[in-house]
Design a protein around this motif. Sequence first.
Motif, PDB file in Angstrom:
ATOM      1  N   VAL A 179      60.294  -0.903 -55.293  1.00 15.05           N
ATOM      2  CA  VAL A 179      61.028  -1.479 -56.028  1.00 15.05           C
ATOM      3  C   VAL A 179      61.728  -2.759 -54.935  1.00 15.05           C
ATOM      4  N   MET A 180      62.126  -2.222 -54.312  1.00  6.90           N
ATOM      5  CA  MET A 180      63.376  -2.960 -52.728  1.00  6.90           C
ATOM      6  C   MET A 180      62.395  -3.415 -51.817  1.00  6.90           C
ATOM      7  N   PHE A 181      61.334  -3.133 -51.854  1.00  7.42           N
ATOM      8  CA  PHE A 181      60.334  -3.901 -51.084  1.00  7.42           C
ATOM      9  C   PHE A 181      59.390  -4.652 -51.453  1.00  7.42           C
ATOM     10  N   LEU A 182      59.433  -4.838 -53.188  1.00 11.87           N
ATOM     11  CA  LEU A 182      58.152  -5.881 -53.489  1.00 11.87           C
ATOM     12  C   LEU A 182      59.740  -6.942 -53.668  1.00 11.87           C
ATOM     13  N   THR A 183      60.880  -7.079 -54.075  1.00  8.15           N
ATOM     14  CA  THR A 183      61.444  -8.497 -54.132  1.00  8.15           C
ATOM     15  C   THR A 183      62.206  -8.377 -53.739  1.00  8.15           C
ATOM     16  N   ASP A 184      62.096  -8.082 -52.213  1.00 10.27           N
ATOM     17  CA  ASP A 184      62.284  -8.629 -50.352  1.00 10.27           C
ATOM     18  C   ASP A 184      61.220  -9.367 -49.819  1.00 10.27           C
ATOM     19  N   LEU A 185      59.520  -8.563 -49.869  1.00 13.61           N
ATOM     20  CA  LEU A 185      58.370  -8.855 -50.102  1.00 13.61           C
ATOM     21  C   LEU A 185      58.197 -10.560 -50.629  1.00 13.61           C
ATOM     22  N   MET A 186      58.249 -10.663 -51.866  1.00 15.65           N
ATOM     23  CA  MET A 186      57.882 -11.958 -52.408  1.00 15.65           C
ATOM     24  C   MET A 186      58.349 -12.569 -52.889  1.00 15.65           C
TER      25      MET A 186
ATOM     26  N   SER B 151      57.093   8.658 -38.144  1.00 11.32           N
ATOM     27  CA  SER B 151      56.957   9.802 -37.445  1.00 11.32           C
ATOM     28  C   SER B 151      56.494  10.881 -38.725  1.00 11.32           C
ATOM     29  N   ASN B 152      56.618  11.730 -38.714  1.00 10.21           N
ATOM     30  CA  ASN B 152      56.881  13.175 -40.292  1.00 10.21           C
ATOM     31  C   ASN B 152      57.707  13.375 -39.929  1.00 10.21           C
ATOM     32  N   LYS B 153      58.657  12.913 -40.843  1.00 11.73           N
ATOM     33  CA  LYS B 153      60.503  12.911 -41.135  1.00 11.73           C
ATOM     34  C   LYS B 153      60.473  12.733 -42.465  1.00 11.73           C
ATOM     35  N   PHE B 154      61.425  13.220 -42.914  1.00 10.00           N
ATOM     36  CA  PHE B 154      61.900  12.951 -44.669  1.00 10.00           C
ATOM     37  C   PHE B 154      62.883  11.711 -44.487  1.00 10.00           C
ATOM     38  N   VAL B 155      62.103  10.106 -45.231  1.00 10.03           N
ATOM     39  CA  VAL B 155      63.747   9.471 -45.295  1.00 10.03           C
ATOM     40  C   VAL B 155      63.597   9.614 -46.645  1.00 10.03           C
ATOM     41  N   PHE B 156      64.442   8.460 -46.473  1.00  9.73           N
ATOM     42  CA  PHE B 156      65.549   7.991 -47.693  1.00  9.73           C
ATOM     43  C   PHE B 156      65.918   6.663 -47.268  1.00  9.73           C
ATOM     44  N   GLY B 157      66.058   5.169 -48.463  1.00  9.40           N
ATOM     45  CA  GLY B 157      66.420   4.789 -48.844  1.00  9.40           C
ATOM     46  C   GLY B 157      66.249   3.886 -48.676  1.00  9.40           C
ATOM     47  N   TYR B 158      66.236   2.394 -48.376  1.00  7.17           N
ATOM     48  CA  TYR B 158      65.128   1.390 -49.354  1.00  7.17           C
ATOM     49  C   TYR B 158      64.750   1.445 -49.973  1.00  7.17           C
ATOM     50  N   GLY B 159      64.893   2.054 -51.617  1.00  6.57           N
ATOM     51  CA  GLY B 159      64.046   2.094 -52.229  1.00  6.57           C
ATOM     52  C   GLY B 159      63.114   3.959 -53.106  1.00  6.57           C
ATOM     53  N   LEU B 160      63.026   4.286 -51.030  1.00  8.57           N
ATOM     54  CA  LEU B 160      62.909   6.196 -51.639  1.00  8.57           C
ATOM     55  C   LEU B 160      64.201   6.687 -51.743  1.00  8.57           C
ATOM     56  N   ASP B 161      64.285   7.853 -52.825  1.00  6.26           N
ATOM     57  CA  ASP B 161      64.812   8.639 -53.358  1.00  6.26           C
ATOM     58  C   ASP B 161      64.960  10.237 -52.648  1.00  6.26           C
ATOM     59  N   ILE B 162      66.213  10.776 -52.700  1.00  2.94           N
ATOM     60  CA  ILE B 162      66.330  11.838 -52.496  1.00  2.94           C
ATOM     61  C   ILE B 162      66.482  12.486 -53.754  1.00  2.94           C
ATOM     62  N   ASP B 163      65.947  13.118 -54.329  1.00  4.58           N
ATOM     63  CA  ASP B 163      66.533  13.129 -56.105  1.00  4.58           C
ATOM     64  C   ASP B 163      66.613  12.567 -56.765  1.00  4.58           C
TER      65      ASP B 163
ATOM     66  N   ARG C 111      68.226   5.172 -53.321  1.00  4.03           N
ATOM     67  CA  ARG C 111      67.368   4.026 -53.496  1.00  4.03           C
ATOM     68  C   ARG C 111      67.870   2.874 -53.159  1.00  4.03           C
ATOM     69  N   ASN C 112      69.095   2.681 -52.906  1.00  6.87           N
ATOM     70  CA  ASN C 112      70.319   1.122 -52.576  1.00  6.87           C
ATOM     71  C   ASN C 112      70.309   1.393 -51.514  1.00  6.87           C
ATOM     72  N   LEU C 113      70.458   2.537 -50.812  1.00  7.23           N
ATOM     73  CA  LEU C 113      70.546   1.870 -49.365  1.00  7.23           C
ATOM     74  C   LEU C 113      69.838   0.693 -48.709  1.00  7.23           C
ATOM     75  N   PRO C 114      69.967  -0.364 -47.741  1.00  7.72           N
ATOM     76  CA  PRO C 114      69.275  -1.465 -47.458  1.00  7.72           C
ATOM     77  C   PRO C 114      68.723  -1.311 -46.328  1.00  7.72           C
ATOM     78  N   PHE C 115      68.803   0.156 -46.033  1.00  6.76           N
ATOM     79  CA  PHE C 115      68.022   0.691 -44.592  1.00  6.76           C
ATOM     80  C   PHE C 115      67.685   1.183 -44.579  1.00  6.76           C
ATOM     81  N   VAL C 116      65.696   2.485 -43.884  1.00 10.94           N
ATOM     82  CA  VAL C 116      65.332   3.859 -43.829  1.00 10.94           C
ATOM     83  C   VAL C 116      66.009   4.895 -42.784  1.00 10.94           C
ATOM     84  N   GLY C 117      66.620   5.469 -43.654  1.00 13.44           N
ATOM     85  CA  GLY C 117      67.167   6.877 -42.798  1.00 13.44           C
ATOM     86  C   GLY C 117      65.987   8.153 -43.015  1.00 13.44           C
ATOM     87  N   VAL C 118      66.953   9.166 -41.930  1.00 18.95           N
ATOM     88  CA  VAL C 118      66.174  10.068 -41.519  1.00 18.95           C
ATOM     89  C   VAL C 118      67.391  11.281 -42.760  1.00 18.95           C
TER      90      VAL C 118
END
Length: 187
Positions: free
Chosen positions: A50-57, A154-166, A170-177
Motif C-alpha cells: 500500500v505505501m509503495f503504491l501510493t508513492d509510486l502512482m 540480503s536475507n534479513k527480516f525487515v519492517f516499515g514502509y508497508g511491511l509489518d511485524i505482527d 507499516r506506517n513507518l516511512p523507512f525500511v528497518g531491520v
Amino acid sequence: MVQDYHEFLAEVLISEEQLQHRIHELGEEISNDYKDEDQLLLVCILRGGVMFLTDLMRSIRHPHAIEFMAVSSYGVGRRETSGQTRITLDLNTDIQDKNVILVEDIIDSGFTLASVLEMLSLRKPRSLSVCTLLDKAERREVYVPLKYVGFTISNKFVFGYGLDIDDYYRNLPFVGVVDLARYKPAS
Ligand code: 5GP
Ligand code: MG
Ligand code: MG
C-alpha cells in the motif's frame, strides 16, 4: 502493549530519502515504458504494497487506474510462505486486454507471487509485469520474472514502509531491520 520500534530496530536499512528517490526513478521508468500503451492498471497486493503504491502512482505521469487484491498463504511458520495461495479479496475489474503491473512490497521465496501471476494470467491481460520495492534475491525458491525492482536486499527480516511485524509498524516511512532477540510480541 505494542512495543515502540526503537526497542528492536537493529538498523535503518533504507531511509525515507532513499526510498523516495528510488520510487521516483521507478515512476519515470514505468512512464517511459508504457508511454505508447493504453489501459495501464496497477494492481496492489494488500496490505504490504500500500505505501509503495501510493508513492509510486504519484511518480507515474502516464494515465493509469489502480486496483487491489489480497491473498493469503498457508505458511510453515509465521514469517514464511509455502506453495499454497488463495485469493481473499479479488479485483473489481476485468483485466482482459489491460496492461497490468503488479505492485508488491517484497519478494522472498517467490511462491506468493508465482501463484498470483498464474491466476491473473488466466484472465488474459494484454501484458502482466511485476514491480516490487524489495527483492530478497538469495531467498528465491521459484523463478518469478521481476521487471522493476526498487532495492535488492540480503536475507534479513525487515519492517516499515508497508511491511509489518505482527500487523504493526507499516506506517513507518523507512525500511528497518528487526533485532528479533529484542522484539517482544504484544501479549
Ligand atoms: P514469498 O511468497 O515471496 O516467500 O513471501 C512474500 C511475502 O512474505 C511478502 O509479501 C511479505 O508479506 C512476507 N515477507 C517476506 N519477507 C519479509 C520481511 O523481511 N519482512 C516482512 N515484514 N514481511 C516479509
Ligand atoms: Mg506482498
Ligand atoms: Mg506480513
